[in-house]
Design a protein around this motif. Structure first.
Motif, PDB file in Angstrom:
ATOM      1  N   ARG A  49       0.829  -1.137   0.030  1.00  0.00           N
ATOM      2  CA  ARG A  49      -0.083   0.236  -0.105  1.00  0.00           C
ATOM      3  C   ARG A  49       0.810   1.381   0.018  1.00  0.00           C
ATOM      4  O   ARG A  49       0.601   2.095  -0.610  1.00  0.00           O
ATOM      5  CB  ARG A  49      -0.869  -0.040   1.210  1.00  0.00           C
ATOM      6  N   LYS A  50       1.828   1.243   0.608  1.00  0.00           N
ATOM      7  CA  LYS A  50       2.798   2.271   0.901  1.00  0.00           C
ATOM      8  C   LYS A  50       3.325   2.467  -0.562  1.00  0.00           C
ATOM      9  O   LYS A  50       3.767   3.875  -0.984  1.00  0.00           O
ATOM     10  CB  LYS A  50       3.918   2.296   1.771  1.00  0.00           C
ATOM     11  N   ILE A  51       3.835   1.658  -1.364  1.00  0.00           N
ATOM     12  CA  ILE A  51       4.376   1.731  -2.795  1.00  0.00           C
ATOM     13  C   ILE A  51       3.383   2.446  -3.559  1.00  0.00           C
ATOM     14  O   ILE A  51       3.858   3.572  -4.134  1.00  0.00           O
ATOM     15  CB  ILE A  51       4.914   0.358  -3.199  1.00  0.00           C
ATOM     16  N   VAL A  52       2.216   1.765  -3.576  1.00  0.00           N
ATOM     17  CA  VAL A  52       1.200   2.715  -4.368  1.00  0.00           C
ATOM     18  C   VAL A  52       1.059   4.192  -3.810  1.00  0.00           C
ATOM     19  O   VAL A  52       1.076   5.047  -4.934  1.00  0.00           O
ATOM     20  CB  VAL A  52      -0.119   1.815  -4.254  1.00  0.00           C
ATOM     21  N   ALA A  53       0.925   4.389  -2.979  1.00  0.00           N
ATOM     22  CA  ALA A  53       0.814   5.804  -2.357  1.00  0.00           C
ATOM     23  C   ALA A  53       1.946   6.660  -2.582  1.00  0.00           C
ATOM     24  O   ALA A  53       1.847   7.751  -3.158  1.00  0.00           O
ATOM     25  CB  ALA A  53       0.618   5.644  -0.826  1.00  0.00           C
ATOM     26  N   ILE A  54       3.327   6.216  -2.620  1.00  0.00           N
ATOM     27  CA  ILE A  54       4.392   6.945  -3.063  1.00  0.00           C
ATOM     28  C   ILE A  54       4.292   7.137  -4.513  1.00  0.00           C
ATOM     29  O   ILE A  54       4.641   8.544  -4.795  1.00  0.00           O
ATOM     30  CB  ILE A  54       5.660   6.333  -2.553  1.00  0.00           C
ATOM     31  N   LEU A  55       4.036   6.409  -5.334  1.00  0.00           N
ATOM     32  CA  LEU A  55       3.960   6.347  -6.693  1.00  0.00           C
ATOM     33  C   LEU A  55       3.102   7.448  -7.127  1.00  0.00           C
ATOM     34  O   LEU A  55       3.303   8.384  -7.909  1.00  0.00           O
ATOM     35  CB  LEU A  55       3.807   5.255  -7.427  1.00  0.00           C
ATOM     36  N   ARG A  56       1.952   7.585  -6.415  1.00  0.00           N
ATOM     37  CA  ARG A  56       0.822   8.490  -6.651  1.00  0.00           C
ATOM     38  C   ARG A  56       1.474   9.958  -6.466  1.00  0.00           C
ATOM     39  O   ARG A  56       1.035  10.863  -7.272  1.00  0.00           O
ATOM     40  CB  ARG A  56      -0.448   8.302  -6.009  1.00  0.00           C
ATOM     41  N   LEU A  57       2.190  10.062  -5.319  1.00  0.00           N
ATOM     42  CA  LEU A  57       2.634  11.557  -4.939  1.00  0.00           C
ATOM     43  C   LEU A  57       3.907  11.834  -6.010  1.00  0.00           C
ATOM     44  O   LEU A  57       4.149  12.902  -6.238  1.00  0.00           O
ATOM     45  CB  LEU A  57       3.334  11.226  -3.400  1.00  0.00           C
ATOM     46  N   ALA A  58       4.697  10.641  -6.295  1.00  0.00           N
ATOM     47  CA  ALA A  58       6.055  10.880  -7.165  1.00  0.00           C
ATOM     48  C   ALA A  58       5.699  11.331  -8.595  1.00  0.00           C
ATOM     49  O   ALA A  58       6.350  12.181  -9.182  1.00  0.00           O
ATOM     50  CB  ALA A  58       6.710   9.843  -6.987  1.00  0.00           C
ATOM     51  N   VAL A  59       4.564  10.596  -9.185  1.00  0.00           N
ATOM     52  CA  VAL A  59       4.357  10.939 -10.601  1.00  0.00           C
ATOM     53  C   VAL A  59       2.918  11.005 -10.696  1.00  0.00           C
ATOM     54  O   VAL A  59       2.007  10.040 -10.884  1.00  0.00           O
ATOM     55  CB  VAL A  59       4.586   9.798 -11.450  1.00  0.00           C
ATOM     56  N   PRO A  60       2.212  11.996 -10.136  1.00  0.00           N
ATOM     57  CA  PRO A  60       0.962  12.325  -9.836  1.00  0.00           C
ATOM     58  C   PRO A  60      -0.187  12.068 -11.090  1.00  0.00           C
ATOM     59  O   PRO A  60      -1.294  11.830 -11.056  1.00  0.00           O
ATOM     60  CB  PRO A  60       0.744  13.625  -9.248  1.00  0.00           C
ATOM     61  N   TYR A  61       0.362  12.282 -12.238  1.00  0.00           N
ATOM     62  CA  TYR A  61      -0.198  12.291 -13.755  1.00  0.00           C
ATOM     63  C   TYR A  61      -0.202  10.924 -14.337  1.00  0.00           C
ATOM     64  O   TYR A  61      -0.735  10.807 -15.373  1.00  0.00           O
ATOM     65  CB  TYR A  61      -0.263  13.347 -14.418  1.00  0.00           C
ATOM     66  N   THR A  62       0.459  10.102 -13.645  1.00  0.00           N
ATOM     67  CA  THR A  62       0.760   8.770 -14.322  1.00  0.00           C
ATOM     68  C   THR A  62      -0.473   7.708 -14.009  1.00  0.00           C
ATOM     69  O   THR A  62      -0.580   7.629 -12.667  1.00  0.00           O
ATOM     70  CB  THR A  62       2.111   8.170 -14.361  1.00  0.00           C
ATOM     71  N   GLY A  63      -1.123   7.036 -14.490  1.00  0.00           N
ATOM     72  CA  GLY A  63      -1.735   6.006 -14.255  1.00  0.00           C
ATOM     73  C   GLY A  63      -1.118   4.927 -13.618  1.00  0.00           C
ATOM     74  O   GLY A  63      -0.037   4.651 -13.852  1.00  0.00           O
ATOM     75  N   ILE A  64      -1.635   4.187 -12.550  1.00  0.00           N
ATOM     76  CA  ILE A  64      -1.221   3.120 -11.814  1.00  0.00           C
ATOM     77  C   ILE A  64      -2.358   2.073 -11.978  1.00  0.00           C
ATOM     78  O   ILE A  64      -3.508   2.131 -11.698  1.00  0.00           O
ATOM     79  CB  ILE A  64      -1.224   3.435 -10.366  1.00  0.00           C
TER      80      ILE A  64
END
Length: 465
Positions: free
Chosen positions: A295-310
């Motif tokens: 869950r932490k990985i997903v959250a960090i990625l959303r912050l790091a590259v906010p406009y990139t789809g996950i």
């Protein structure tokens, strides 16, 4: 010919940064979270600081920030797709994968073009509008032409005057000329995972075949973008090496694409290792990632590259998928099969599949669950057919202008699903959600949504703006 060694993955720099920020204090973390809230992305050291969080209070603040950013950029949309495995033939020896060449425990199959069309028709009957075409890294006698023919077969398939509207592709790294040929078939995203960016681990788990060439693989997205493919998808297989290292290495890769092409990947996938037939490594990951760390990985990625789809696949359980929607996931697969022919046969066959699934629910059940949580299941492919891809998409996304299209289009495509494929229970749930969502929309997006949904209710299809 040996591939030149790229310099954009700097392992020593990653290790130094991780050591420096192994135990970040509250002030450091909150400074990074405040910057992340501006939705302009993060630097490598800032990602490292967040990856070092262990305090429950800071974790909750991380998750709340990710939720706010996800809601601001994407709203309550979740894009749905299905993987379409056309072949499990492979020439590589990847110790974690059931498709590896010497694995005698699985049944090998490569669909012919008639079977590809039948599989596609089965997906259309479920209500799918976009697929991810996947093949093992070896092809029948036609060679790479087999992939091109398969893309054409997917686009040509029809059921009740309905078709697949977007084909994304996940196949072995290609040459410059092959990427140009793939681009000419009107594909959407080209997706490729490095699996692990740690060179020593990479060599340890890839012991045969062309995939042993780390450099050829890590530069594949460069060749794809040079060939004119606007949207590329990136990812690692979490569990092969330290997740904090993989996060930072993937960010180095993203920064390099941004430096060279002005735009990074369109999507990031976050697969965790799952058991695979004939693989002891897959059942016992060398660096297991806990649910909390995931869950932490997903959250960090959303912050790091906010406009990139996950992207969150059906590797994960329904519970884990639900938990990650609020943390940044924007695309999910549903009703998946990883065995060639699995959709038409309606069989989830682990004897010929790539890995074990965590979410076995059919598409309709997933959609109803998503809608009950207040998320809009979206089958929209409008941006890709209107040319809003690559840099053009980001130019609309970053100032927030893309929401004026995405919101109405998601509702329109959801209404189309409800009209033609939904069970009675899902239909009722969906209609209530659509009405509630439109009532809460203001201005131009609300006007567009009302018009598009009404047209779909009257029987029109493929409505988007």
């Amino acid at each position: 010919m040996k591939t030149a060694t790229p310099t954009f993955i700097n392992e020593q720099a990653i290790h130094d940064i991780l050591e420096k920020h192994s135990q970040p204090d509250f002030a450091q973390v909150r400074d990074v979270l405040a910057k992340a809230s501006e939705m302009k992305g993060l630097k490598l050291e800032e990602v490292a600081i967040l990856s070092g969080i262990s305090d429950p209070t800071l974790l909750e603040e991380l998750f709340q920030t990710a939720n706010q950013i996800k809601d601001t950029i994407y709203g309550k949309r979740l894009v749905l797709f299905a993987p379409l495995y056309i072949s499990n033939l492979c020439a590589n020896e990847c110790t974690y994968c059931a498709f590896r060449a010497k694995n005698k425990a699985i049944v090998r199959k490569a669909l012919n073009q008639e079977e590809v069309r039948h599989e596609t028709e089965a997906l259309i009957k479920q209500g799918h509008k976009r697929v991810l075409l996947v093949a093992g890294e070896s092809y029948p006698k036609q060679g790479f032409q087999y992939v091109l023919d398969s893309v054409r077969s997917v686009y040509a398939a029809r059921h009740n005057d309905t078709e697949i509207r977007r084909v994304n592709v996940n196949v072995a790294p290609l040459t410059d000329e092959e990427f140009k040929l793939l681009k000419a078939e009107n594909i959407g995203t080209y997706q490729l995972f490095q699996e692990t960016y740690h060179r020593q681990t990479y060599q340890k788990v890839h012991i045969g075949g062309k995939k042993m060439d780390y450099n050829w693989r890590v530069t594949a997205l460069h060749r794809a973008m040079e060939a004119g493919i606007d949207d590329v998808g990136i990812g690692v297989l979490f569990g092969l090496y330290d997740a904090r290292f993989e996060l930072l290495a993937m960010m180095q890769h993203i920064f390099e694409l941004e430096r060279v092409f002005g735009v990074g990947p369109h999507t990031i996938s976050v697969p965790r290792m799952e058991p695979a037939t004939g693989s002891d490594v897959a059942s016992h990951p060398p660096f297991p990632v806990s649910n909390l760390e995931f869950r932490k990985i997903v959250a960090i990625l959303r912050l790091a590259v906010p406009y990139t789809g996950i992207i969150m696949s059906t590797r994960e359980t329904a519970k884990m998928r639900r938990e990650t929607f609020a943390l940044g996931v924007s695309q999910i697969s549903a009703g998946s099969r990883t065995n060639p022919g699995g959709y038409e046969e309606e069989v989830e066959d682990e004897v010929s599949g790539q890995f074990s699934l965590g979410d076995h629910r059919p598409l309709d059940e997933v959609i109803r669950d998503v809608a009950e949580m207040g998320y809009i299941p979206s089958f929209c492919t409008g941006c890709y057919r209107l040319g809003r891809t690559g840099q053009d998409f980001m130019d609309l996304a970053k100032p927030g202008a893309i929401k004026a299209h995405c919101g109405p289009n998601a509702l329109s495509s959801f209404m189309e699903y409800l009209n033609n494929y939904a069970s009675p229970q899902t239909y009722e749930t969906g209609i209530q959600l659509i009405e509630k969502t439109i009532a809460g929309m203001k201005g131009l997006p609300g006007e567009r949504a009302r018009k598009l949904v009404e047209r779909v209710k009257q029987g029109e299809k493929d409505m988007f703006c």
